[in-house]
Motif scaffolding. Structure first.
Motif, PDB file in Angstrom:
ATOM      1  N   PRO A  20       0.839  -1.200   0.000  1.00 36.73           N
ATOM      2  CA  PRO A  20       0.000   0.000   0.000  1.00 36.73           C
ATOM      3  C   PRO A  20       0.866   1.239   0.000  1.00 36.73           C
ATOM      4  N   PRO A  21       0.321   2.370  -0.428  1.00 35.46           N
ATOM      5  CA  PRO A  21       1.121   3.603  -0.482  1.00 35.46           C
ATOM      6  C   PRO A  21       1.803   3.945   0.837  1.00 35.46           C
ATOM      7  N   ALA A  22       1.155   3.661   1.953  1.00 37.38           N
ATOM      8  CA  ALA A  22       1.707   4.032   3.260  1.00 37.38           C
ATOM      9  C   ALA A  22       3.007   3.296   3.572  1.00 37.38           C
ATOM     10  N   GLU A  23       3.276   2.176   2.888  1.00 35.32           N
ATOM     11  CA  GLU A  23       4.477   1.388   3.167  1.00 35.32           C
ATOM     12  C   GLU A  23       5.596   1.613   2.158  1.00 35.32           C
ATOM     13  N   LEU A  24       5.302   2.266   1.058  1.00 38.14           N
ATOM     14  CA  LEU A  24       6.271   2.332  -0.031  1.00 38.14           C
ATOM     15  C   LEU A  24       7.516   3.134   0.315  1.00 38.14           C
ATOM     16  N   LYS A  25       7.359   4.245   1.019  1.00 41.92           N
ATOM     17  CA  LYS A  25       8.520   5.077   1.334  1.00 41.92           C
ATOM     18  C   LYS A  25       9.500   4.338   2.238  1.00 41.92           C
ATOM     19  N   ASP A  26       8.989   3.666   3.265  1.00 42.89           N
ATOM     20  CA  ASP A  26       9.877   2.940   4.174  1.00 42.89           C
ATOM     21  C   ASP A  26      10.555   1.781   3.459  1.00 42.89           C
ATOM     22  N   ALA A  27       9.822   1.102   2.578  1.00 46.46           N
ATOM     23  CA  ALA A  27      10.413  -0.009   1.821  1.00 46.46           C
ATOM     24  C   ALA A  27      11.529   0.502   0.910  1.00 46.46           C
ATOM     25  N   LYS A  28      11.323   1.683   0.336  1.00 49.19           N
ATOM     26  CA  LYS A  28      12.350   2.279  -0.526  1.00 49.19           C
ATOM     27  C   LYS A  28      13.620   2.543   0.268  1.00 49.19           C
ATOM     28  N   ARG A  29      13.466   3.213   1.403  1.00 48.86           N
ATOM     29  CA  ARG A  29      14.639   3.559   2.221  1.00 48.86           C
ATOM     30  C   ARG A  29      15.360   2.315   2.731  1.00 48.86           C
ATOM     31  N   ALA A  30      14.608   1.295   3.096  1.00 51.30           N
ATOM     32  CA  ALA A  30      15.220   0.085   3.646  1.00 51.30           C
ATOM     33  C   ALA A  30      16.104  -0.634   2.633  1.00 51.30           C
ATOM     34  N   GLY A  31      15.818  -0.449   1.347  1.00 45.06           N
ATOM     35  CA  GLY A  31      16.588  -1.140   0.321  1.00 45.06           C
ATOM     36  C   GLY A  31      17.857  -0.433  -0.110  1.00 45.06           C
ATOM     37  N   PHE A  32      18.068   0.799   0.351  1.00 50.26           N
ATOM     38  CA  PHE A  32      19.238   1.556  -0.091  1.00 50.26           C
ATOM     39  C   PHE A  32      20.526   1.017   0.526  1.00 50.26           C
ATOM     40  N   ARG A  33      21.577   1.019  -0.283  1.00 49.38           N
ATOM     41  CA  ARG A  33      22.911   0.662   0.207  1.00 49.38           C
ATOM     42  C   ARG A  33      23.751   1.895   0.520  1.00 49.38           C
ATOM     43  N   VAL A  34      23.607   2.938  -0.311  1.00 46.92           N
ATOM     44  CA  VAL A  34      24.392   4.154  -0.061  1.00 46.92           C
ATOM     45  C   VAL A  34      23.525   5.405   0.031  1.00 46.92           C
ATOM     46  N   HIS A  35      22.496   5.501  -0.777  1.00 45.69           N
ATOM     47  CA  HIS A  35      21.706   6.730  -0.783  1.00 45.69           C
ATOM     48  C   HIS A  35      21.080   6.987   0.591  1.00 45.69           C
ATOM     49  N   ALA A  36      21.240   8.223   1.056  1.00 44.31           N
ATOM     50  CA  ALA A  36      20.717   8.646   2.366  1.00 44.31           C
ATOM     51  C   ALA A  36      21.344   7.870   3.519  1.00 44.31           C
ATOM     52  N   ARG A  37      22.530   7.285   3.296  1.00 44.28           N
ATOM     53  CA  ARG A  37      23.210   6.522   4.356  1.00 44.28           C
ATOM     54  C   ARG A  37      24.586   7.114   4.678  1.00 44.28           C
ATOM     55  N   ARG A  38      24.695   8.409   4.582  1.00 39.00           N
ATOM     56  CA  ARG A  38      25.956   9.092   4.904  1.00 39.00           C
ATOM     57  C   ARG A  38      26.415   8.734   6.318  1.00 39.00           C
ATOM     58  N   GLY A  39      27.702   8.374   6.425  1.00 39.14           N
ATOM     59  CA  GLY A  39      28.287   8.037   7.721  1.00 39.14           C
ATOM     60  C   GLY A  39      28.145   6.584   8.112  1.00 39.14           C
ATOM     61  N   GLU A  40      27.348   5.822   7.384  1.00 40.97           N
ATOM     62  CA  GLU A  40      27.187   4.399   7.677  1.00 40.97           C
ATOM     63  C   GLU A  40      28.230   3.583   6.907  1.00 40.97           C
ATOM     64  N   ALA A  41      28.345   2.327   7.267  1.00 39.99           N
ATOM     65  CA  ALA A  41      29.313   1.452   6.603  1.00 39.99           C
ATOM     66  C   ALA A  41      28.751   0.930   5.293  1.00 39.99           C
ATOM     67  N   CYS A  42      29.557   0.967   4.254  1.00 36.96           N
ATOM     68  CA  CYS A  42      29.167   0.369   2.980  1.00 36.96           C
ATOM     69  C   CYS A  42      28.931  -1.121   3.193  1.00 36.96           C
ATOM     70  N   PRO A  43      27.810  -1.671   2.749  1.00 40.74           N
ATOM     71  CA  PRO A  43      27.529  -3.089   2.963  1.00 40.74           C
ATOM     72  C   PRO A  43      28.419  -4.014   2.142  1.00 40.74           C
ATOM     73  N   VAL A  44      29.148  -3.459   1.176  1.00 41.58           N
ATOM     74  CA  VAL A  44      30.019  -4.274   0.335  1.00 41.58           C
ATOM     75  C   VAL A  44      31.436  -4.344   0.894  1.00 41.58           C
ATOM     76  N   CYS A  45      32.026  -3.173   1.240  1.00 43.78           N
ATOM     77  CA  CYS A  45      33.436  -3.154   1.644  1.00 43.78           C
ATOM     78  C   CYS A  45      33.671  -2.661   3.070  1.00 43.78           C
ATOM     79  N   GLY A  46      32.660  -2.052   3.679  1.00 42.98           N
ATOM     80  CA  GLY A  46      32.805  -1.563   5.049  1.00 42.98           C
ATOM     81  C   GLY A  46      33.326  -0.136   5.165  1.00 42.98           C
ATOM     82  N   ASP A  47      33.722   0.475   4.056  1.00 48.18           N
ATOM     83  CA  ASP A  47      34.159   1.871   4.107  1.00 48.18           C
ATOM     84  C   ASP A  47      32.969   2.761   4.492  1.00 48.18           C
ATOM     85  N   THR A  48      33.265   3.991   4.887  1.00 48.25           N
ATOM     86  CA  THR A  48      32.212   4.926   5.281  1.00 48.25           C
ATOM     87  C   THR A  48      31.573   5.566   4.052  1.00 48.25           C
ATOM     88  N   VAL A  49      30.256   5.522   3.989  1.00 45.28           N
ATOM     89  CA  VAL A  49      29.530   6.163   2.896  1.00 45.28           C
ATOM     90  C   VAL A  49      29.664   7.675   3.043  1.00 45.28           C
TER      91      VAL A  49
END
Length: 287
Positions: free
Chosen positions: A225-254
């Motif tokens: 449903p529309p109410a869930e789409l935004k959270d599902a989008k964000r949950a799937g990101f590896r780098v976008h909007a994840r500044r300061g987090e660890a890259c899921p591929v190499c562990g470097d800082t995004v």
């Protein structure tokens, strides 16, 4: 901003619930959002929705034989579905609601827009190609006709940085800031790489990353449903909007590069050979 996967999710959701329903009322609460006057919005009343479609980031509801309600959610717009429409009257200028559509079964939806910069756009047209933004769209990246070779031909000779090219709706329809970050990370490519400089291996990798990233995101959005789409989008990101987090591929800082009205995110190890890209806001101040 909603991009192709979320827009496709909304199109599928509306296709299941709105097709076959008769429009009983259309209320325009933000007159600036309505970009057309012929046909009038009143022409939608008593029309039956016969289909739904996506054109880039535009949502298209077909009504009868020759009417289309087309809308673009822009940066801060969204669709809010109601299994039972509220009875309260919409107060123009005092509500985030720009448009309300009511159906004969008591259900319907609102188009809403947050913030003060209003860019949500609504069109009532006889043909979707009458919408200027649709007429200018480039090919859909998931169209079977958009092959690897077609993609290579589009890139040839263009000095545009690849990040900007992926976001250009006149060249490729439906990809925005978020998914261009994700595609470039999956392709292990700098956002500043000039399109014309990409070799065959680069193009192979980028095309595969684009197809895989978009197909996965659309599959994740399907049925929600529309109410869930935004959270599902964000949950799937590896780098976008994840500044300061660890890259899921190499562990470097995004890392981020900030512009006037947006930012891009990337992994230095995966995409730029370890190089930290300069903040564009600071670079302009130093010139």
């Amino acid at each position: 901003m909603p991009e192709m996967p979320e827009v496709q999710g909304l199109v599928g959701f509306l296709g299941e619930r709105a097709v076959g329903r008769t429009v009983t009322r259309v209320t325009v609460a933000a007159i600036a959002a309505l970009k057309t006057f012929d046909p009038p919005v009143t022409a939608l009343q008593d029309a039956v929705i016969t289909g739904t479609a996506r054109h880039g980031k535009f949502i298209d509801l077909a009504l009868g034989d020759d009417l289309h309600l087309v809308f673009h959610l822009a940066k801060a717009g969204w669709l809010r579905w109601h299994d039972e429409l509220p009875k309260t009257l919409i107060k123009p200028g005092r509500s985030p609601i720009a448009l309300r559509v009511a159906f004969d079964d008591g259900r319907g939806f609102d188009l809403t827009e947050a913030g003060t910069k209003k860019s949500l756009a609504v069109y009532v047209v006889r043909d979707p190609q009458d919408v200027p933004g649709i007429a200018r769209l480039g090919p859909d990246p998931l169209d079977p006709a958009f092959t690897r070779d077609a993609f290579a031909a589009l890139l040839a000779g263009r000095r545009t940085q690849i990040k900007g090219l992926l976001r250009d709706q006149g060249l490729i329809a439906g990809i925005g800031n978020a998914y261009s970050d994700e595609i470039l990370h999956a392709a292990r490519m700098s956002p500043y790489a000039p399109a014309a400089n990409l070799g065959d291996d680069d193009i192979d990798r980028l095309y595969a990353a684009m197809q895989e990233t978009l197909h996965e995101a659309i599959a994740e959005a399907a049925g929600r449903p529309p109410a869930e789409l935004k959270d599902a989008k964000r949950a799937g990101f590896r780098v976008h909007a994840r500044r300061g987090e660890a890259c899921p591929v190499c562990g470097d800082t995004v890392r981020s590069v900030f512009f006037a009205d947006r930012s891009l995110e990337y992994c230095p190890t995966c995409q730029t050979g370890g190089k930290i890209l300069a903040d564009r806001r600071l670079s302009r101040l130093l010139k």
